[in-house]
Design an enzyme around this catalytic site. Structure first.
Site, PDB file in Angstrom:
ATOM      1  N   ARG A  95       0.832  -1.313  -0.324  1.00  0.00           N
ATOM      2  CA  ARG A  95       0.159   0.121   0.007  1.00  0.00           C
ATOM      3  C   ARG A  95       0.894   1.346  -0.103  1.00  0.00           C
ATOM      4  O   ARG A  95       0.895   2.439   0.490  1.00  0.00           O
ATOM      5  CB  ARG A  95      -0.888  -0.041   0.975  1.00  0.00           C
ATOM      6  N   GLY A 128      -5.117  -1.816   0.165  1.00  0.00           N
ATOM      7  CA  GLY A 128      -3.783  -1.140  -0.283  1.00  0.00           C
ATOM      8  C   GLY A 128      -3.929   0.555  -0.008  1.00  0.00           C
ATOM      9  O   GLY A 128      -3.415   1.544  -0.424  1.00  0.00           O
ATOM     10  N   ASP A 259      11.353  -6.654   8.468  1.00  0.00           N
ATOM     11  CA  ASP A 259      11.046  -5.601   7.231  1.00  0.00           C
ATOM     12  C   ASP A 259      10.770  -4.605   7.834  1.00  0.00           C
ATOM     13  O   ASP A 259      11.307  -3.437   6.861  1.00  0.00           O
ATOM     14  CB  ASP A 259       9.910  -6.147   6.349  1.00  0.00           C
ATOM     15  N   ASN A 260      10.816  -4.303   8.900  1.00  0.00           N
ATOM     16  CA  ASN A 260      10.723  -2.877   9.737  1.00  0.00           C
ATOM     17  C   ASN A 260      12.235  -2.803  10.209  1.00  0.00           C
ATOM     18  O   ASN A 260      12.251  -1.778  11.060  1.00  0.00           O
ATOM     19  CB  ASN A 260       9.311  -2.498  10.440  1.00  0.00           C
TER      20      ASN A 260
HETATM   21  P1  AMP Z   1       3.409  -3.433   8.299  1.00  0.00           P
HETATM   22  O1  AMP Z   1       2.650  -3.544   9.647  1.00  0.00           O
HETATM   23  O2  AMP Z   1       2.989  -1.612   7.646  1.00  0.00           O
HETATM   24  O3  AMP Z   1       5.253  -3.368   8.135  1.00  0.00           O
HETATM   25  O4  AMP Z   1       2.833  -3.931   7.114  1.00  0.00           O
HETATM   26  C1  AMP Z   1       3.651  -5.058   6.536  1.00  0.00           C
HETATM   27  C2  AMP Z   1       2.672  -5.288   5.319  1.00  0.00           C
HETATM   28  O5  AMP Z   1       1.599  -5.542   5.540  1.00  0.00           O
HETATM   29  C3  AMP Z   1       4.219  -5.086   4.465  1.00  0.00           C
HETATM   30  O6  AMP Z   1       3.641  -5.509   3.217  1.00  0.00           O
HETATM   31  C4  AMP Z   1       2.954  -4.481   3.628  1.00  0.00           C
HETATM   32  O7  AMP Z   1       2.641  -3.711   2.655  1.00  0.00           O
HETATM   33  C5  AMP Z   1       1.630  -4.733   3.957  1.00  0.00           C
HETATM   34  N1  AMP Z   1       0.043  -3.880   4.134  1.00  0.00           N
HETATM   35  C6  AMP Z   1      -0.485  -3.237   5.418  1.00  0.00           C
HETATM   36  N2  AMP Z   1      -1.522  -2.937   5.443  1.00  0.00           N
HETATM   37  C7  AMP Z   1      -1.941  -2.851   3.963  1.00  0.00           C
HETATM   38  C8  AMP Z   1      -3.271  -2.852   2.969  1.00  0.00           C
HETATM   39  N3  AMP Z   1      -3.889  -2.024   3.734  1.00  0.00           N
HETATM   40  N4  AMP Z   1      -3.087  -3.437   2.029  1.00  0.00           N
HETATM   41  C9  AMP Z   1      -2.005  -3.801   1.599  1.00  0.00           C
HETATM   42  N5  AMP Z   1      -0.511  -4.651   1.943  1.00  0.00           N
HETATM   43  C10 AMP Z   1      -0.921  -3.702   3.226  1.00  0.00           C
HETATM   44 MG    MG Z   2       6.406  -1.713   7.625  1.00  0.00          MG
END
Ligand code: AMP
Ligand code: MG
Length: 496
Positions: A95, A128, A259-260
């Site tokens: 996203r 997204g 990934d963070n």
């Molecule tokens: P995060 O928790 O932000 O580190 O995200 C972990 C993974 O989930 C990453 O690949 C993000 O792009 C994906 N992601 C989180 N929220 C969404 C969403 N609303 N739509 C698509 N992908 C998402």
């Molecule tokens: Mg992340």
């Protein structure tokens, strides 16, 4: 999507050019009715962007990726990651989009990136999109971290998209965060590159990525051999220092998945983060961290674990012989504990009013037990993490005993304080390194609640206070106070 005329803005596509295997050409989805809610004018100026132009319709459309300067080449970045210990081979920008890189007024290369810009080939089941409150939260907390002196991604703007986004049975206002970082490379980028290379889809990718990362983030280490080891150790030490800064502030990141974890050493991803009120190593705020993997006190150990995954991804570049590569990686990883301890103590000294050893301060052997002593007293009394250190500064200044008044074991405190005061702590040093204001959870929630109801004033006021976290600001007393009991236990949620 249209192109727009912003003479000042040129976006490079270095990442896409040098690492095409990690970059999928993509466009942001159209925002039906973009409305600028927050704009970071000092950051815009640092980037050489005209704030008035950013406020114009074309500027706002840039901030949601709907009107790009000529030559822009937005991409969704691929990466993998260990999430709560389990490996996901393909995460990526589900996203988010990298609009491109620009040079700031200091000549530094910065990524301009969007979060909440619509589905991409990495979206899996997700929509997204991002909703308003978490994007405002990232803006507020990441900018507070920067003002506190912590390395962090930055927030340039939050734009409401005008779209309502379904979440958990209701519809919430959609938003896009425009984020700036020295790059968005993460440990997960290397895990992804290693996996792609293993399937013969990307010749020399890991090596190219290593050089790209060294050049961008750790140029002082470039030229050392082998380059992957130089990169690993630079990232190890940058992350050791970063986690040390979190620990001192009582910052709980909450989702330290690989990934963070950035290669630059900047804090990224403000989903479920929180700040300690009571000092408690077991503090966990994230709704999904039921095992306490990312608890406050676990953060250094977990960073060591994440760095082990980084070393694993780099193994083929560490030595030709696989056993030798593992030996090199293990030995280097062992250096993390020492690097973290050194960073922790270096950041601790001024908080206790003490100078570095080479500037007349006491030896580490004196400082470290002193820290253990005061932290044990804090834990036992569950004192307010932020307030306690400022109270110690008052005591160093001879203004009463506000810190002593908070602890339970007065005899232990007095014994500790006698040892500490004998070192002649400098209260000015303490006030410059122990903040009065951090984004306390109850204040953040209060501001987000008002913003969601349409009133941005509380958030703007909190943001303004947090821009000068080390200065006592008359009239801002309530921003320095711990949460009222009625606030209860705080729970945070990932990227909703
Ligand atoms: P995060 O928790 O932000 O580190 O995200 C972990 C993974 O989930 C990453 O690949 C993000 O792009 C994906 N992601 C989180 N929220 C969404 C969403 N609303 N739509 C698509 N992908 C998402
Ligand atoms: Mg992340």
């Amino acid at each position: 999507m249209t192109t727009s005329t912003t003479p000042a803005l040129r976006l490079d596509a270095r990442f896409a050019r040098e690492l095409p295997e990690l970059a999928l050409d993509w466009q942001a989805e159209e925002a039906p009715e973009p409305r600028l809610l927050l704009l970071n004018e000092p950051l815009a100026a640092e980037l050489g962007l005209d704030a008035d132009w950013l406020r114009s319709p074309d500027g706002v459309r840039l901030l949601v990726g709907n009107a790009l300067p000529e030559g822009a080449h937005p991409v969704a970045q691929g990466y993998a990651g260990h999430q709560f210990g389990g490996y996901s081979p393909r995460l990526g920008d589900g996203r988010a989009l990298l609009l491109g890189e620009l040079r700031d007024v200091h000549g530094r290369e910065r990524d301009l990136h969007l979060k909440g810009s619509g589905r991409t080939p990495f979206s899996r089941g997700g929509d997204g999109r991002a909703v308003l409150a978490p994007m405002l939260r990232e803006y507020l907390v990441s900018e507070a971290m920067h003002a506190l002196g912590v390395r962090s991604t930055r927030a340039l703007a939050v734009v409401a998209t005008g779209r309502s986004v379904p979440r958990e049975g209701t519809a919430l206002p959609g938003a896009v965060l425009a984020r700036v970082a020295s790059s968005h490379l993460r440990v997960g980028s290397f895990q992804y590159a290693r996996a792609l290379e293993a399937t013969d889809q990307a010749d020399g990718l890991l090596e190219r990525l290593t050089h790209h990362a060294l050049e961008r983030h750790h140029p002082h280490a470039a030229g050392a051999e082998p380059p992957a080891l130089a990169l690993f150790e630079a990232v190890r030490d940058a992350q050791a220092d970063l986690v040390a800064s979190w620990m001192h502030l009582g910052f709980v990141h909450g989702v330290m998945n690989t990934d963070n974890v950035t290669i630059s050493g900047e804090t990224i991803d403000y989903g479920p983060c929180a700040f300690l009120d009571a000092h408690d190593p077991a503090a966990v705020f994230s709704s999904i961290d039921t095992g306490g993997r990312y608890a406050y006190g676990n953060q250094p150990a977990v960073m060591g674990w994440d760095l082990a995954r980084f070393a694993e991804a780099l193994l083929p570049l560490l030595a030709d012989d696989p056993d030798e590569a593992v030996r090199v990686a293990t030995a280097s990883l062992e250096g993390f504990a020492e690097s973290y301890a050194a960073a922790y103590t270096a950041r601790l000294r001024p908080r206790l009013g003490l100078r570095p050893a080479d500037q007349g301060g006491p030896a580490d052997e004196v400082v470290e037990p002193l820290a253990e002593g005061v932290l044990a007293l804090q834990r036992e009394a569950r004192v307010d993490h932020t307030g306690f250190w400022r109270d110690l500064a008052e005591e160093a200044d001879g203004r009463g005993t506000p810190a002593r008044d908070r602890v339970l074991d007065l005899a232990a405190y007095d014994a500790w304080a006698t040892r500490w005061q004998a070192l002649d702590p400098d209260p000015a040093l303490m006030r410059a390194t122990n903040p009065v204001y951090v984004p306390r959870n109850h204040l953040v929630e209060e501001a987000l609640e008002a913003a969601t109801a349409g009133d941005l004033a509380p958030l703007e006021r909190l943001h303004a206070v947090l821009q000068r976290p080390y200065d006592v600001q008359p009239g801002a007393e309530r921003y320095a106070e711990p949460a009222p009991d009625s606030f209860g236990d705080y729970t945070t949620f990932c990227g909703t």
